[in-house]
Scaffold this active site. Structure first.
Site, mmCIF file in Angstrom:
data_model
loop_
_atom_site.group_PDB
_atom_site.id
_atom_site.type_symbol
_atom_site.label_atom_id
_atom_site.label_comp_id
_atom_site.label_asym_id
_atom_site.label_seq_id
_atom_site.Cartn_x
_atom_site.Cartn_y
_atom_site.Cartn_z
ATOM 1 N N ASP A 18 3.169 -15.780 33.628
ATOM 2 C CA ASP A 18 4.078 -16.467 32.721
ATOM 3 C C ASP A 18 3.330 -17.566 31.952
ATOM 4 O O ASP A 18 2.817 -18.506 32.572
ATOM 5 C CB ASP A 18 5.197 -17.093 33.568
ATOM 6 C CG ASP A 18 6.486 -17.243 32.801
ATOM 7 O OD1 ASP A 18 6.455 -17.086 31.579
ATOM 8 O OD2 ASP A 18 7.521 -17.521 33.427
ATOM 9 N N ASP A 19 3.269 -17.420 30.639
ATOM 10 C CA ASP A 19 2.662 -18.456 29.777
ATOM 11 C C ASP A 19 1.165 -18.663 30.025
ATOM 12 O O ASP A 19 0.617 -19.713 29.671
ATOM 13 C CB ASP A 19 3.367 -19.820 29.951
ATOM 14 C CG ASP A 19 4.800 -19.804 29.456
ATOM 15 O OD1 ASP A 19 5.212 -18.808 28.843
ATOM 16 O OD2 ASP A 19 5.506 -20.808 29.677
ATOM 17 N N CYS A 56 9.078 -15.040 26.353
ATOM 18 C CA CYS A 56 9.102 -14.413 27.664
ATOM 19 C C CYS A 56 10.024 -13.200 27.840
ATOM 20 O O CYS A 56 9.569 -12.081 28.033
ATOM 21 C CB CYS A 56 9.479 -15.522 28.622
ATOM 22 S SG CYS A 56 10.226 -15.033 30.088
ATOM 23 N N ARG A 60 9.282 -9.123 28.257
ATOM 24 C CA ARG A 60 9.607 -8.377 29.481
ATOM 25 C C ARG A 60 10.441 -7.142 29.165
ATOM 26 O O ARG A 60 10.273 -6.070 29.757
ATOM 27 C CB ARG A 60 10.355 -9.292 30.457
ATOM 28 C CG ARG A 60 9.423 -10.243 31.163
ATOM 29 C CD ARG A 60 10.066 -11.531 31.619
ATOM 30 N NE ARG A 60 9.052 -12.570 31.525
ATOM 31 C CZ ARG A 60 8.277 -12.950 32.529
ATOM 32 N NH1 ARG A 60 8.459 -12.468 33.720
ATOM 33 N NH2 ARG A 60 7.321 -13.845 32.330
ATOM 34 N N LYS A 120 9.695 -13.007 38.463
ATOM 35 C CA LYS A 120 10.668 -13.380 37.428
ATOM 36 C C LYS A 120 11.272 -12.160 36.721
ATOM 37 O O LYS A 120 10.547 -11.285 36.268
ATOM 38 C CB LYS A 120 9.962 -14.297 36.420
ATOM 39 C CG LYS A 120 10.789 -14.676 35.205
ATOM 40 C CD LYS A 120 10.129 -15.828 34.468
ATOM 41 C CE LYS A 120 10.559 -15.930 33.024
ATOM 42 N NZ LYS A 120 9.919 -17.057 32.325
ATOM 43 N N HIS A 122 14.613 -12.455 34.383
ATOM 44 C CA HIS A 122 15.018 -13.049 33.097
ATOM 45 C C HIS A 122 15.628 -12.038 32.132
ATOM 46 O O HIS A 122 15.594 -12.224 30.922
ATOM 47 C CB HIS A 122 13.817 -13.753 32.430
ATOM 48 C CG HIS A 122 14.227 -14.862 31.508
ATOM 49 N ND1 HIS A 122 13.357 -15.466 30.614
ATOM 50 C CD2 HIS A 122 15.421 -15.482 31.311
ATOM 51 C CE1 HIS A 122 13.992 -16.395 29.932
ATOM 52 N NE2 HIS A 122 15.249 -16.435 30.342
ATOM 53 N N HIS A 225 4.292 -21.226 34.248
ATOM 54 C CA HIS A 225 5.367 -21.813 33.438
ATOM 55 C C HIS A 225 5.657 -23.225 33.942
ATOM 56 O O HIS A 225 5.517 -23.498 35.129
ATOM 57 C CB HIS A 225 6.604 -20.933 33.612
ATOM 58 C CG HIS A 225 7.647 -21.103 32.555
ATOM 59 N ND1 HIS A 225 8.370 -22.266 32.399
ATOM 60 C CD2 HIS A 225 8.104 -20.260 31.602
ATOM 61 C CE1 HIS A 225 9.227 -22.118 31.395
ATOM 62 N NE2 HIS A 225 9.079 -20.908 30.886
ATOM 63 N N ASP A 332 2.692 -12.975 29.299
ATOM 64 C CA ASP A 332 3.889 -12.545 28.573
ATOM 65 C C ASP A 332 3.941 -13.044 27.134
ATOM 66 O O ASP A 332 4.711 -12.532 26.321
ATOM 67 C CB ASP A 332 5.172 -12.941 29.324
ATOM 68 C CG ASP A 332 5.329 -14.441 29.499
ATOM 69 O OD1 ASP A 332 4.345 -15.185 29.333
ATOM 70 O OD2 ASP A 332 6.462 -14.881 29.796
ATOM 71 N N ASN A 333 3.166 -14.071 26.840
ATOM 72 C CA ASN A 333 3.111 -14.622 25.468
ATOM 73 C C ASN A 333 1.942 -15.607 25.444
ATOM 74 O O ASN A 333 1.262 -15.791 26.456
ATOM 75 C CB ASN A 333 4.431 -15.315 25.080
ATOM 76 C CG ASN A 333 5.043 -16.157 26.163
ATOM 77 O OD1 ASN A 333 6.144 -15.864 26.643
ATOM 78 N ND2 ASN A 333 4.348 -17.189 26.608
ATOM 79 N N LYS A 390 2.704 -20.117 22.083
ATOM 80 C CA LYS A 390 4.012 -19.512 22.392
ATOM 81 C C LYS A 390 5.083 -20.019 21.428
ATOM 82 O O LYS A 390 5.016 -21.158 20.995
ATOM 83 C CB LYS A 390 4.397 -19.891 23.826
ATOM 84 C CG LYS A 390 5.780 -19.433 24.279
ATOM 85 C CD LYS A 390 6.047 -19.904 25.719
ATOM 86 C CE LYS A 390 7.470 -19.616 26.155
ATOM 87 N NZ LYS A 390 7.729 -20.112 27.527
HETATM 88 O O1 4NS Z 1 15.519 -23.668 26.680
HETATM 89 N N1 4NS Z 1 15.442 -23.108 27.755
HETATM 90 O O2 4NS Z 1 16.308 -23.212 28.593
HETATM 91 C C1 4NS Z 1 14.239 -22.385 28.061
HETATM 92 C C2 4NS Z 1 13.279 -22.215 27.084
HETATM 93 C C3 4NS Z 1 12.116 -21.512 27.366
HETATM 94 C C4 4NS Z 1 11.946 -20.990 28.615
HETATM 95 O O3 4NS Z 1 10.797 -20.344 28.872
HETATM 96 S S1 4NS Z 1 10.646 -18.795 28.794
HETATM 97 O O4 4NS Z 1 9.391 -18.527 29.458
HETATM 98 O O5 4NS Z 1 11.747 -18.182 29.470
HETATM 99 O O6 4NS Z 1 10.576 -18.432 27.390
HETATM 100 C C5 4NS Z 1 12.900 -21.157 29.605
HETATM 101 C C6 4NS Z 1 14.061 -21.850 29.321
#
Ligand code: 4NS
Length: 593
Positions: A18-19, A56, A60, A120, A122, A225, A332-333, A390
């Site tokens: 992640d990230d 993200c 996915r 994760k 999501h 992340h 992922d990005n 990102k």
């Molecule tokens: O704004 N949010 O709640 C938020 C934004 C980005 C985020 O990260 S991501 O890896 O899911 O894009 C998670 C939550």
């Protein structure tokens, strides 16, 4: 006559980080200790032109379905769909994998594979959108939201209603194991350790019950992340390592990438763009010290994730499954460059809540009760030489490190081979299905519902070919044809690529709010805008983007960012989509870990 032994079908392991920045790992030019990922690169192929989406959950969804995220239901981040009046309710913007796509693990499961994931998800909070029901995973342990505290720590807050929405959605370690919401995690929970252990538990179970059953395993770490948190022993390895600051790190990594042959010697790196934060030299000593400490914690987090990659690979070797397993490793990005403190989600009492309930003092950074992110300066050390990070569809947001590893790949002719062939995350589904000998569901009706065709292409044929490890030429033996077309759109940014030609739309303040044209074969940094010089090329690619946007159902674009706003308390309680993200334990208690 004895029956002929059937050729064993291969196993697959997809490790998604992640990230993770383009250049964090040792094999992509980073100083962070990642020996296990580096070993995967040595046994496989490392890619320098591989792309995901800029965020993200969209990535996915593309990975699991092989098609564009505007079709899958993740046209935008679920959290933002809930807050964006122009996105909510639009086709392709459901906030979970919709009925028009098939997640390929379901096809593998139907064909006899053991399918499992840990990490994760999501891609939907409810049972009907869970990894079990919608992902095709026979066993799953899924972190349902975009992020959570890596130690599953939550501060004691007397009145839950006082917790700002940002923290409600981004701290609670909200997990589902198979069909059940998890109500208890072990006291020593740390995300990367736990997810890898859980995956090994599932894989061991499969081996014991049916040693000949091939598997597909998906390990989407929540590292690295935010909140940036790492065990002390890993973080300590980097004490003082980043004191020269992000700009020095950026230079160092660019030089190493050149030496390693990952980027051209003559590359022009894009300048750092970070108007929302003070320049490094203008920061106070204290702010700089805390920023460097956060980067130390980030490096520790990546190192710990690598140790867990090592643990899984070691298990595969020990259990005799390694030689038969294709391992895919990717991010992922681009690196997370948001200065979250400057974002709309931080409005109201959010920062005050953080100060009251978390301890971001220098010596506490990285611990369970800290809540830190590293911002756009460190992230642009991670994405260099590319532009931005990102959230942006410039190369810094969408070019990701990618490794495909398996002993004995015909394509691989030398240790640590670097490949410049273009690829996207949509290619994984068709490639894995093809290698498994399972037909893709390419449009048509699947279990009673009409589904979209796959957009990615299989690499099977290409992987079986040998070119002696030579650099690929533009018109020679590429995975995709030289004029291959791909579009991007997220968060007010857009891009379209045709071969090495690319147009970008980056809204102010980080871009001009107009289309720009680049030749990536000469300019990975996206520094020389050719829009005025080549108006016909510009027009062609913008026209292709318009068609793409129409085809996949892009919503918004130019004013999209302005459309997002913080919800009022009344709107939050009236909005059931957003409420579902807020309410951590709305389902009856099920299995406990
Ligand atoms: O704004 N949010 O709640 C938020 C934004 C980005 C985020 O990260 S991501 O890896 O899911 O894009 C998670 C939550």
């Amino acid at each position: 006559m004895a029956p002929q032994a059937q050729t064993r079908r291969p196993n697959f392991l997809v490790i998604l980080v992640d990230d993770l920045a383009w250049s964090d790992t040792g094999c992509f030019g980073g100083e962070i200790s990642t020996p296990h990922i580096d070993a995967l690169a040595q046994t496989g192929l490392r890619f320098t032109d591989f792309h995901a989406s800029a965020l993200c959950a969209p990535t996915r969804s593309m990975l699991l379905t092989g098609t564009d995220h505007h079709l899958t239901g993740l046209g935008q981040l679920p959290e933002f769909i809930a807050r964006s009046p122009s996105h909510s309710g639009k086709p392709g913007h459901e906030g979970y994998l919709n009925d028009h796509v098939v997640a390929f693990p379901e096809l593998l499961r139907d064909a006899g594979y053991f399918t499992t994931m840990s990490g994760k998800w999501h891609l939907g909070l409810d049972k009907e959108h869970s990894p079990l029901v919608k992902g095709g995973f026979e066993r799953s342990f899924a972190m349902l939201r975009g992020c959570c505290n890596h130690y599953a720590y939550e501060p004691e807050v007397a009145n839950k209603a006082d917790v700002p929405a940002f923290f409600s959605t981004n701290t609670a370690a909200y997990h589902r194991e198979d069909e059940h919401i998890v109500t208890k995690l072990p006291k020593d929970f740390y995300s990367s350790d736990f997810y890898a252990d859980k995956l090994l538990e599932y894989l061991t179970g499969n081996q014991e019950s049916d040693p000949d059953r091939p598997f597909f395993a998906y390990l989407p770490f929540t590292a690295a992340h935010w909140p940036i948190q790492a065990p002390r022993e890993n973080m300590e390895h980097y004490r003082g390592r980043y004191d020269a600051g992000p700009l020095a790190l950026r230079k160092e990594r660019i030089e190493r990438q050149k030496k390693m042959g990952l980027i051209p010697e003559n590359v022009v790196p894009h300048p750092v763009v970070a108007p929302e934060v003070p320049a490094w030299d203008d920061m106070t000593d204290d702010a700089r010290a805390r920023s460097c400490r956060t980067m130390e914690a980030y490096a520790g987090m990546v190192e710990r994730m690598d140790e867990n990659v090592g643990k899984v690979v070691e298990y595969l070797k020990r259990s005799g499954q390694y030689e038969d397993t294709y391992i895919f490793f990717l991010s992922d990005n681009g690196a997370e460059g948001a200065a979250i403190e400057a974002g709309p989600t931080m409005q109201g009492n959010t920062l005050a809540h953080m100060q009251k309930y978390y301890d971001n003092s220098l010596d506490n950074i990285g611990r369970a009760n800290s809540y830190c992110w590293y911002g756009p300066l460190w992230s642009q050390a991670g994405t260099a030489p590319c532009r931005l990070h990102k959230w942006f569809s410039t190369e810094g947001g969408i070019r990701v490190p990618f490794i495909l590893s398996k002993p004995g790949l015909p394509r691989k002719q030398e240790a640590g081979q670097i490949e410049s062939a273009f690829g996207t995350v949509m290619d994984l589904a068709p490639t894995i299905l093809d290698l498994a000998g399972v037909p893709a569901q390419n449009g048509g009706v699947f279990k009673g519902r009409q589904v979209y065709p796959v957009k990615g292409v299989s690499w099977k044929h290409w992987l079986a070919s040998t070119d002696g490890g030579k650099e690929l030429k533009v018109d020679e033996d590429m995975i995709h044809p030289p004029d291959y077309e791909v579009g991007w759109e997220l968060m007010g940014c857009a891009a379209f690529r045709k071969g090495y030609w690319k147009v970008n739309w980056v809204p102010p303040p980080k871009g001009p709010g107009k289309w720009q044209l680049y030749d990536l074969s000469q300019d990975q940094g996206e520094t020389k805008d050719l829009a005025e010089e080549m108006p016909h090329k510009l027009e062609e690619l913008v026209g292709l983007w318009d068609r793409y946007a129409k085809d996949v159902g892009v919503v918004g674009l130019k004013n999209e960012l302005q459309d997002y706003r913080a919800l009022t308390a009344e709107e939050i309680s009236a909005d059931t989509t957003w409420l579902r993200f807020m309410n951590a334990h709305e389902e009856p208690v099920g299995a406990a870990a």
